[in-house]
Design an enzyme around this catalytic site. Structure first.
Site, short mmCIF file in Angstrom:
data_model
loop_
_atom_site.label_atom_id
_atom_site.label_comp_id
_atom_site.label_asym_id
_atom_site.label_seq_id
_atom_site.Cartn_x
_atom_site.Cartn_y
_atom_site.Cartn_z
N SER A 182 -17.93 -34.01 45.63
CA SER A 182 -18.98 -33.23 44.97
C SER A 182 -18.44 -31.89 44.47
O SER A 182 -17.53 -31.32 45.07
CB SER A 182 -20.11 -32.96 45.98
OG SER A 182 -20.90 -31.88 45.56
N TYR B 91 -21.51 -31.15 38.73
CA TYR B 91 -22.78 -30.49 38.43
C TYR B 91 -22.43 -29.57 37.27
O TYR B 91 -21.76 -28.55 37.48
CB TYR B 91 -23.27 -29.66 39.61
CG TYR B 91 -24.12 -30.42 40.59
CD1 TYR B 91 -25.27 -31.11 40.16
CD2 TYR B 91 -23.82 -30.43 41.95
CE1 TYR B 91 -26.06 -31.79 41.07
CE2 TYR B 91 -24.61 -31.11 42.86
CZ TYR B 91 -25.73 -31.79 42.41
OH TYR B 91 -26.52 -32.46 43.30
N THR C 282 -23.82 -35.76 37.23
CA THR C 282 -25.16 -35.85 37.81
C THR C 282 -26.16 -35.18 36.87
O THR C 282 -26.00 -34.02 36.50
CB THR C 282 -25.19 -35.18 39.21
OG1 THR C 282 -24.32 -35.93 40.07
CG2 THR C 282 -26.60 -35.19 39.80
N LYS D 147 -25.00 -40.20 36.63
CA LYS D 147 -25.72 -40.38 37.91
C LYS D 147 -27.12 -39.78 37.85
O LYS D 147 -27.29 -38.64 37.41
CB LYS D 147 -24.95 -39.71 39.05
CG LYS D 147 -25.67 -39.73 40.40
CD LYS D 147 -24.78 -39.25 41.51
CE LYS D 147 -25.41 -39.45 42.88
NZ LYS D 147 -26.24 -38.38 43.37
N HIS E 66 -31.30 -39.47 43.80
CA HIS E 66 -30.79 -38.38 44.64
C HIS E 66 -31.37 -38.51 46.07
O HIS E 66 -31.51 -37.52 46.78
CB HIS E 66 -31.18 -37.02 44.03
CG HIS E 66 -30.06 -36.03 44.00
ND1 HIS E 66 -29.32 -35.77 42.89
CD2 HIS E 66 -29.56 -35.21 44.96
CE1 HIS E 66 -28.42 -34.83 43.14
NE2 HIS E 66 -28.54 -34.49 44.40
C1 FMN Z 1 -26.36 -33.62 52.27
C2 FMN Z 1 -26.39 -34.24 50.89
C3 FMN Z 1 -25.75 -33.61 49.83
C4 FMN Z 1 -25.74 -34.19 48.57
N1 FMN Z 1 -25.04 -33.59 47.56
C5 FMN Z 1 -24.96 -34.16 46.35
C6 FMN Z 1 -24.14 -33.61 45.34
O1 FMN Z 1 -23.46 -32.62 45.55
N2 FMN Z 1 -24.12 -34.23 44.14
C7 FMN Z 1 -24.84 -35.36 43.88
O2 FMN Z 1 -24.78 -35.89 42.78
N3 FMN Z 1 -25.61 -35.92 44.83
C8 FMN Z 1 -25.67 -35.36 46.05
N4 FMN Z 1 -26.42 -35.94 47.04
C9 FMN Z 1 -27.15 -37.19 46.75
C10 FMN Z 1 -26.29 -38.40 47.05
O3 FMN Z 1 -25.18 -38.51 46.19
C11 FMN Z 1 -27.09 -39.69 46.94
O4 FMN Z 1 -27.60 -39.82 45.63
C12 FMN Z 1 -28.26 -39.77 47.93
O5 FMN Z 1 -27.89 -39.26 49.19
C13 FMN Z 1 -28.68 -41.23 48.09
O6 FMN Z 1 -29.80 -41.35 48.89
P1 FMN Z 1 -29.73 -41.72 50.44
O7 FMN Z 1 -29.39 -40.42 51.10
O8 FMN Z 1 -31.07 -42.23 50.73
O9 FMN Z 1 -28.66 -42.74 50.62
C14 FMN Z 1 -26.43 -35.41 48.33
C15 FMN Z 1 -27.05 -36.05 49.41
C16 FMN Z 1 -27.03 -35.49 50.67
C17 FMN Z 1 -27.70 -36.23 51.80
#
Ligand code: FMN
Length: 314
Positions: free
Chosen positions: A121, A145, A171, A240, A264
């Site tokens: 990320s 991002y 994203t 994404k 997300h």
């Molecule tokens: C703690 C955390 C941080 C995240 N940070 C990002 C990020 O920096 N960039 C991004 O595109 N998605 C981020 N996400 C979303 C994840 O990539 C993913 O889309 C999401 O967790 C999927 O859903 P789930 O948690 O139900 O599996 C984050 C998710 C979590 C739990």
């Protein structure tokens, strides 16, 4: 335990016996400080979409097939020119230092060990180069991002390319932060610097809430940005945060090499449908033109059971 800017960062290392994800989350809750846990675990508003994401797997069942003459099923797959032992990618996940002092570097090691794919990320706790080195040659993607500041975007993309990432994930579904009630209750601000911001931006994210960090990101993102990033990096760009067939086709029209169906995890936007429920229509529209990555609500290799949903509400 390592005390970082007043935050009790776990540095425990031991073999975990993992029964399932809900039990692991229960264990994590005991170790990760409340603010950090709330950021990792919580979603937007009343978390309807977050819960619906897991429930949606009950809308479809898997019909077991028999007499298939197979003893060792092969889970390996070829995607984006890569051969993976398992068709699983670690989704881009910010600020993993909240969960453990080694942050993304140890995640990269684990993902490499099982033959999966690691996505870094923009808001990682550890640097692009360190996380890439920890992956020991296993394939990694970099998630952008997009910032309003193109110099910053280019610095990140240059660094990611130098580190050998195989694709860029752009994203597009979180241009502003969600109304995350858990973070408000905990008055959560990132206690640990974000390595890429520290290196390339004026602030390092420390002491800021997610809202302030997203405020520096671009709010206006369109098909031209997909094209621009693909041309700049000469790498496949995967978009994404796609939740509709129309947006998937718009992304492909702009040169996207992959579609990443995700909401997300319901972390930033609430009220939209479960990601699994929109997948089939998107796949139909994409019609094998490019590969599709999927996330949001996956908690098991098979499906999410109702029992899991109950576990969520402890
Ligand atoms: C703690 C955390 C941080 C995240 N940070 C990002 C990020 O920096 N960039 C991004 O595109 N998605 C981020 N996400 C979303 C994840 O990539 C993913 O889309 C999401 O967790 C999927 O859903 P789930 O948690 O139900 O599996 C984050 C998710 C979590 C739990």
């Amino acid at each position: 335990m390592t005390l970082t800017n007043g935050y009790e960062q776990s540095d425990r290392e031991e073999k975990l016996n993992i029964l399932n994800l809900p039990s692991l989350e229960g264990e994590a809750k005991k170790i990760i400080p409340t603010g950090g846990f709330g950021y990792i675990f919580g979603g937007a508003e009343d978390e309807w979409t977050l819960k619906e994401n897991t429930q949606a797997f009950n809308h479809a069942q898997i019909v077991p097939r028999a007499l298939s003459n197979i003893d060792h099923p092969d889970l390996s797959t070829d995607v984006f020119g890569l051969h993976l032992k398992t068709p699983v990618m670690m989704a881009p996940t910010a600020a993993q230092g909240l969960a453990h002092a080694k942050g993304e570097t140890d995640t990269a090691k684990g993902v490499a060990a099982v033959g999966g794919l690691m996505a870094q990320s923009t808001y990682s706790s550890t640097s692009i180069a360190d996380t890439a080195a920890a992956g020991n040659g296993a394939p990694q993607f970099f998630q952008l991002y997009m910032s309003k500041d193109w110099t910053f975007n280019e610095s990140l993309l240059d660094e990611a390319k130098k580190a050998g990432v195989k694709a860029i994930i752009l994203t597009v579904d979180a241009t502003v932060d969600g109304y995350r009630e858990e973070d408000i209750i905990n008055n959560f601000q990132f206690p640990i610097p974000m390595a890429n911001l520290e290196k390339f931006a004026s602030g390092d994210g420390k002491g800021q809430g997610i809202g302030e960090i997203y405020a520096a990101a671009a709010q206006k993102i369109g098909p031209d940005d997909v094209r621009r990033i693909a041309e700049y990096t000469d790498l496949p760009v995967i978009v994404k945060g796609i939740q509709s067939p129309e947006d998937a086709l718009r992304a492909i029209g702009a040169g996207a090499a992959g579609i990443y169906v995700s909401n997300h995890g319901g972390r930033q936007l609430n009220g939209g449908p479960a990601s699994f429920d929109v997948l089939a229509d998107i796949a139909k529209a994409v019609n094998h033109q490019v590969p599709i990555i999927f996330d949001s609500g996956v908690r098991r290799g098979s499906t999410c059971s109702r029992r899991w949903h109950q576990a969520l509400t402890w």
